[in-house]
Design a protein around this motif. Structure first.
Motif, mmCIF file in Angstrom:
data_model
loop_
_atom_site.group_PDB
_atom_site.id
_atom_site.type_symbol
_atom_site.label_atom_id
_atom_site.label_comp_id
_atom_site.label_asym_id
_atom_site.label_seq_id
_atom_site.Cartn_x
_atom_site.Cartn_y
_atom_site.Cartn_z
ATOM 1 N N ALA A 139 0.836 -1.208 0.000
ATOM 2 C CA ALA A 139 0.000 0.000 0.000
ATOM 3 C C ALA A 139 0.862 1.245 0.000
ATOM 4 O O ALA A 139 1.961 1.251 0.546
ATOM 5 C CB ALA A 139 -0.878 0.008 1.252
ATOM 6 N N CYS A 143 -2.612 3.741 3.262
ATOM 7 C CA CYS A 143 -3.823 3.483 2.480
ATOM 8 C C CYS A 143 -4.425 2.136 2.882
ATOM 9 O O CYS A 143 -3.732 1.117 2.886
ATOM 10 C CB CYS A 143 -3.496 3.471 0.988
ATOM 11 N N ALA A 146 -4.554 -0.908 -0.254
ATOM 12 C CA ALA A 146 -3.398 -1.757 -0.565
ATOM 13 C C ALA A 146 -3.538 -2.464 -1.915
ATOM 14 O O ALA A 146 -3.518 -3.684 -1.992
ATOM 15 C CB ALA A 146 -3.170 -2.780 0.555
ATOM 16 N N CYS A 147 -3.668 -1.673 -2.959
ATOM 17 C CA CYS A 147 -3.886 -2.283 -4.282
ATOM 18 C C CYS A 147 -2.591 -2.736 -4.945
ATOM 19 O O CYS A 147 -2.632 -3.389 -5.988
ATOM 20 C CB CYS A 147 -4.633 -1.316 -5.191
HETATM 21 S S1 SF4 Z 1 -5.573 2.663 -3.754
HETATM 22 FE FE1 SF4 Z 1 -3.616 1.773 -4.347
HETATM 23 S S2 SF4 Z 1 -2.559 3.403 -5.567
HETATM 24 FE FE2 SF4 Z 1 -4.260 4.368 -4.418
HETATM 25 S S3 SF4 Z 1 -3.279 5.120 -2.528
HETATM 26 FE FE3 SF4 Z 1 -4.123 3.056 -2.075
HETATM 27 S S4 SF4 Z 1 -2.432 1.621 -2.440
HETATM 28 FE FE4 SF4 Z 1 -1.878 3.583 -3.400
#
Ligand code: SF4
Length: 223
Positions: A139, A143, A146-147
């Motif tokens: 992440a 966040c 954690a994508c």
């Molecule tokens: S959604 Fe994914 S790209 Fe966006 S802040 Fe969270 S972890 Fe980073």
């Protein structure tokens, strides 16, 4: 340049050579690392002999209303987690399968949208990524989604290569170049990051060159 093991912390060669597709790599030696990938900004740094920028924060962030923020987060974070479930599980890699099945996933430098052996593409679907190649979900700072998907090559000569892979770079370094082996794609991605190239443009350029070669427009000497 090694193709396996942990990523190298040095990722400035493309910028030093003023490559138009050089990225600014961010904290590349960590799993959280990423890139300001598009637009060739690494070449701008290279042209100014600027190798890197180090930043260390030492102070906290002052909140105007900490209790208000806490209760807002408590109220909304569950919704966020429920609505972003697939993004947490698969990141942007979730789009590969649906787009291929819709016929909207270009292959081999945009020359086709289908492969004869469909299992080749199914090996690149998000479920296969998660069950075979996922080393860690990552992440951006704090966040909850954690994508990020930090992957590890498990088979073949590329075993041990590691890299954070996104939908676009899986495509550009993979099926766009006629490569359907997840292990090879992870290794190529690691190399591209080690050199400091934009992974989308790097794969895109190779796929384009492959078609030029196939059509006899460029030859072995040129490549
Ligand atoms: S959604 Fe994914 S790209 Fe966006 S802040 Fe969270 S972890 Fe980073």
């Amino acid at each position: 340049m090694a193709t396996s093991g942990p990523p190298s912390p040095v990722s400035v060669q493309a910028g030093e050579k003023l490559s138009r597709i050089a990225s600014i790599m961010v904290d590349h030696s960590s799993r959280r690392g990423g890139a300001f990938g598009r637009g060739g900004f690494g070449a701008i740094m290279g042209s100014k002999n600027l190798k890197g920028i180090a930043v260390l924060g030492t102070k906290g962030v002052e909140l105007a209303n900490p209790d208000g923020l806490r209760s807002y987060l408590k109220e909304h974070i569950k919704d966020l987690r429920e609505t972003t479930g697939n993004h947490t599980k698969y990141g942007t890699l979730q789009y590969t399968g649906p787009l291929y099945e819709l016929g909207a996933y270009p292959l081999m430098n945009f020359t086709r949208t289908r492969v004869d052996d469909e299992s080749l593409m199914r090996n690149l679907y998000a479920e296969a990524m998660r069950s075979h190649y996922l080393a860690k979900d990552v992440a951006c700072a704090n966040c909850p989604v954690a994508c990020g998907k930090f992957l590890e090559a498990k088979e073949g000569p590329w075993r041990g290569a590691k890299c954070k892979v996104e939908y676009e770079t899986l495509w550009s370094l993979g099926p766009h170049c006629g490569v359907f082996d997840y292990n090879a794609i992870i290794a190529a991605h690691q190399l591209v990051d080690e050199y400091g190239f934009d992974g989308i443009s790097a794969g895109y350029t190779v796929g384009f060159a492959m078609e030029l070669y196939e059509r006899g427009i460029i030859d072995k000497e040129f490549t």
